[in-house]
Design an enzyme around this catalytic site. Structure first.
Site, PDB file in Angstrom:
ATOM      1  N   LYS A  87       0.666  -1.153  -0.071  1.00 50.88           N
ATOM      2  CA  LYS A  87       0.013  -0.319   0.059  1.00 50.88           C
ATOM      3  C   LYS A  87       1.157   1.247   0.020  1.00 50.88           C
ATOM      4  O   LYS A  87       1.891   1.740   0.536  1.00 50.88           O
ATOM      5  CB  LYS A  87      -1.070  -0.282   1.796  1.00 50.88           C
ATOM      6  CG  LYS A  87      -2.466   0.799   1.133  1.00 50.88           C
ATOM      7  CD  LYS A  87      -2.980   0.462   2.343  1.00 50.88           C
ATOM      8  CE  LYS A  87      -5.146   0.883   2.316  1.00 50.88           C
ATOM      9  NZ  LYS A  87      -5.374   1.120   3.184  1.00 50.88           N
TER      10      LYS A  87
HETATM   11  O1  G3P Z   1      -9.691   2.046   4.201  1.00 48.93           O
HETATM   12  C1  G3P Z   1      -9.409   2.666   4.370  1.00 48.93           C
HETATM   13  C2  G3P Z   1      -9.588   2.552   5.526  1.00 48.93           C
HETATM   14  O2  G3P Z   1      -8.755   3.128   6.690  1.00 48.93           O
HETATM   15  C3  G3P Z   1      -9.983   4.413   6.384  1.00 48.93           C
HETATM   16  O3  G3P Z   1     -11.303   5.178   6.846  1.00 48.93           O
HETATM   17  O4  G3P Z   1     -13.300   4.976   8.156  1.00 48.93           O
HETATM   18  O5  G3P Z   1     -10.505   6.192   8.876  1.00 48.93           O
HETATM   19  O6  G3P Z   1     -11.992   6.894   7.235  1.00 48.93           O
HETATM   20  P1  G3P Z   1     -11.300   5.525   7.791  1.00 48.93           P
END
Ligand code: G3P
Length: 218
Positions: A87
């Protein structure tokens, strides 16, 4: 649409895997920190443990933000397990690193995508996946799903192989909407996936079936 779970929590990964619908896992440095995983060796061990639970792709993020550092970390991650997808953040050196990995046959997931232009650049560099963060766009009153639609059009126009991995999925409706739009993959929390199970008519219908069966089998 493939279902990835967005967590570094081994219990939740196991639960999703046991359900039989899991296609992969995405992690990021925040999710690793949430599980208390720190130090290079522990981080690598944890990625390996995740790979041993799931059959599919496991995204593991580089920490370096310079080209040489990303190459070094990415190669070590790719060597760790065949299921690892490196990633890489959507920054200038990240695009160069994706091109390098792609030429070497190392699969990549370009993360922190917030515009269709960024997705196009990552696809041109040969990214296996692009990760548009739909929940974080929604958070700032911008339509995250609209971004998935825009990227879908661009990738279809030119038949890019790069897969759209809808990330920062926060709830069950996001999953359904991503499937309607044609995201190749969605990654979200276990709770959002389990939400797909729920319907009150299923619960009341089953209760009725069981009650009728019990009555006629006294
Ligand atoms: O896959 C990306 C993710 O981990 C971010 O999610 O909920 O932190 O915006 P969030």
């Amino acid at each position: 649409m493939k279902f990835f779970i967005d967590t570094a929590n081994l219990q939740q990964i196991k639960e999703a895997q046991d359900l039989g619908i899991l296609d992969g896992v995405t992690t990021n440095p925040s999710l690793m920190a949430k599980e208390g995983i720190s130090g290079y060796d522990n981080v690598m061990k944890h990625y390996k443990a995740i790979c041993e639970i799931v059959d599919g792709d496991v995204s593991a993020e580089v920490i370096a933000t310079d080209y040489d550092g990303m190459i070094k970390e990415g190669e070590a991650l790719a060597d760790l397990h065949e299921q690892i997808v490196v990633k890489v953040p959507m920054i200038k050196d990240g695009v160069k690193a994706i091109k390098y990995f792609s030429d070497k046959g190392i699969r990549t997931n370009c993360t922190l995508i917030f515009s269709s232009g960024q997705a196009l650049l990552a696809a041109k560099a040969g990214a296996t996946y692009v990760s548009p963060f739909i929940g974080r766009l929604d958070d700032i009153s911008t339509d995250g799903l609209r971004l998935i639609e825009d990227i879908r059009i661009i990738f279809d126009n030119y038949a890019y192989d790069t897969q759209i991995l809808a990330a920062s999925v926060r709830h069950t409706m996001h999953i359904i909407n991503c499937a309607e739009i044609g995201a190749n993959v969605m990654t979200g929390p276990l709770s959002a996936i389990l939400g797909l199970l729920k319907h009150p008519l299923t619960d009341s219908g089953l209760a009725q079936f069981l009650a009728d069966h019990a009555k006629s089998n006294k």
